[in-house]
Design a protein around this motif. Structure first.
Motif, PDB file in Angstrom:
ATOM      1  N   GLY A  55     -51.843 -81.041 141.036  1.00  0.00           N
ATOM      2  CA  GLY A  55     -52.389 -81.049 139.682  1.00  0.00           C
ATOM      3  C   GLY A  55     -52.458 -79.725 138.961  1.00  0.00           C
ATOM      4  O   GLY A  55     -51.927 -79.577 137.871  1.00  0.00           O
ATOM      5  N   ALA A  56     -53.095 -78.722 139.543  1.00  0.00           N
ATOM      6  CA  ALA A  56     -53.284 -77.448 138.862  1.00  0.00           C
ATOM      7  C   ALA A  56     -52.303 -76.379 139.338  1.00  0.00           C
ATOM      8  O   ALA A  56     -52.386 -75.233 138.914  1.00  0.00           O
ATOM      9  N   ASP A 111     -45.784 -80.053 131.637  1.00  0.00           N
ATOM     10  CA  ASP A 111     -46.426 -79.167 132.613  1.00  0.00           C
ATOM     11  C   ASP A 111     -47.270 -78.100 131.921  1.00  0.00           C
ATOM     12  O   ASP A 111     -48.373 -77.779 132.371  1.00  0.00           O
ATOM     13  N   ARG A 114     -50.372 -79.748 130.659  1.00  0.00           N
ATOM     14  CA  ARG A 114     -51.263 -80.060 131.784  1.00  0.00           C
ATOM     15  C   ARG A 114     -51.996 -78.809 132.247  1.00  0.00           C
ATOM     16  O   ARG A 114     -53.213 -78.824 132.436  1.00  0.00           O
ATOM     17  N   LEU A 115     -51.276 -77.710 132.404  1.00  0.00           N
ATOM     18  CA  LEU A 115     -51.900 -76.466 132.856  1.00  0.00           C
ATOM     19  C   LEU A 115     -52.946 -75.969 131.859  1.00  0.00           C
ATOM     20  O   LEU A 115     -54.042 -75.561 132.259  1.00  0.00           O
ATOM     21  N   LEU A 118     -56.053 -78.080 131.989  1.00  0.00           N
ATOM     22  CA  LEU A 118     -56.867 -77.838 133.182  1.00  0.00           C
ATOM     23  C   LEU A 118     -57.499 -76.447 133.179  1.00  0.00           C
ATOM     24  O   LEU A 118     -58.128 -76.039 134.147  1.00  0.00           O
ATOM     25  N   HIS A 120     -55.822 -73.478 132.818  1.00  0.00           N
ATOM     26  CA  HIS A 120     -54.963 -72.457 133.433  1.00  0.00           C
ATOM     27  C   HIS A 120     -53.977 -71.928 132.386  1.00  0.00           C
ATOM     28  O   HIS A 120     -52.759 -72.105 132.508  1.00  0.00           O
TER      29      HIS A 120
END
Length: 155
Positions: A55-56, A111, A114-115, A118, A120
């Motif tokens: 995930g991360a 991606d 998503r990062l 989260l 990041h």
């Protein structure tokens, strides 16, 4: 009352005459792109199964797929366009189909999203910059090396 000029009443409009039957010409191209795309996407999917990204975690697999796909594109396009006069469907099959299906810049953007989602942001920004730089560098490098190797062989 003047009579209409005979050419204006019986002529087929220019646009209708100038357009050949494109669907008949393009059908083989669409077919080989679809077949190649299925092969390329299957290879990309297999890479994701072999090297899944948590995930991360940094999406190394997607980065590797995009860079290797672009590197192969550099080799293939030099061979097909500059060295061999291949069949007219070879380029769409290999380039647009297989390598287009293999590389995945839509997953690259997902991606990044998503990062960032989260929390990041730094790895997301690094990935955002590294992917196009690495992909373009890989394409240019392999195309240049392929030309050099083939020039030496032909000398």
């Amino acid at each position: 009352m003047p009579t209409p000029h005979p050419d204006t009443t019986t002529r087929t409009p220019f646009a209708a005459r100038a357009r050949p039957n494109r669907s008949r010409e393009q059908a083989p191209v669409v077919a080989v792109v679809a077949a190649g795309g299925a092969l390329g996407a299957t290879a990309r999917y297999a890479a994701g199964l072999l090297w899944p990204t948590a995930g991360a975690a940094f999406p190394w697999t997607t980065l590797a797929v995009n860079v290797t796909g672009c590197a192969l594109m550099g080799i293939v396009m030099v061979l097909i366009t500059e060295i061999w006069a291949g069949h007219r469907l070879l380029r769409p099959f290999l380039g647009t189909g297989i390598l287009g299906g293999y590389t995945t810049f839509s997953t690259y953007t997902a991606d990044i999203e998503r990062l960032v989602g989260l929390g990041h942001a730094a790895p997301a920004l690094a990935y955002l910059a590294a992917t196009p730089i690495a992909a373009l560098t890989a394409t240019w490098t392999t195309a240049t090396l392929t030309r050099r190797l083939l020039t030496r062989r032909m000398s």
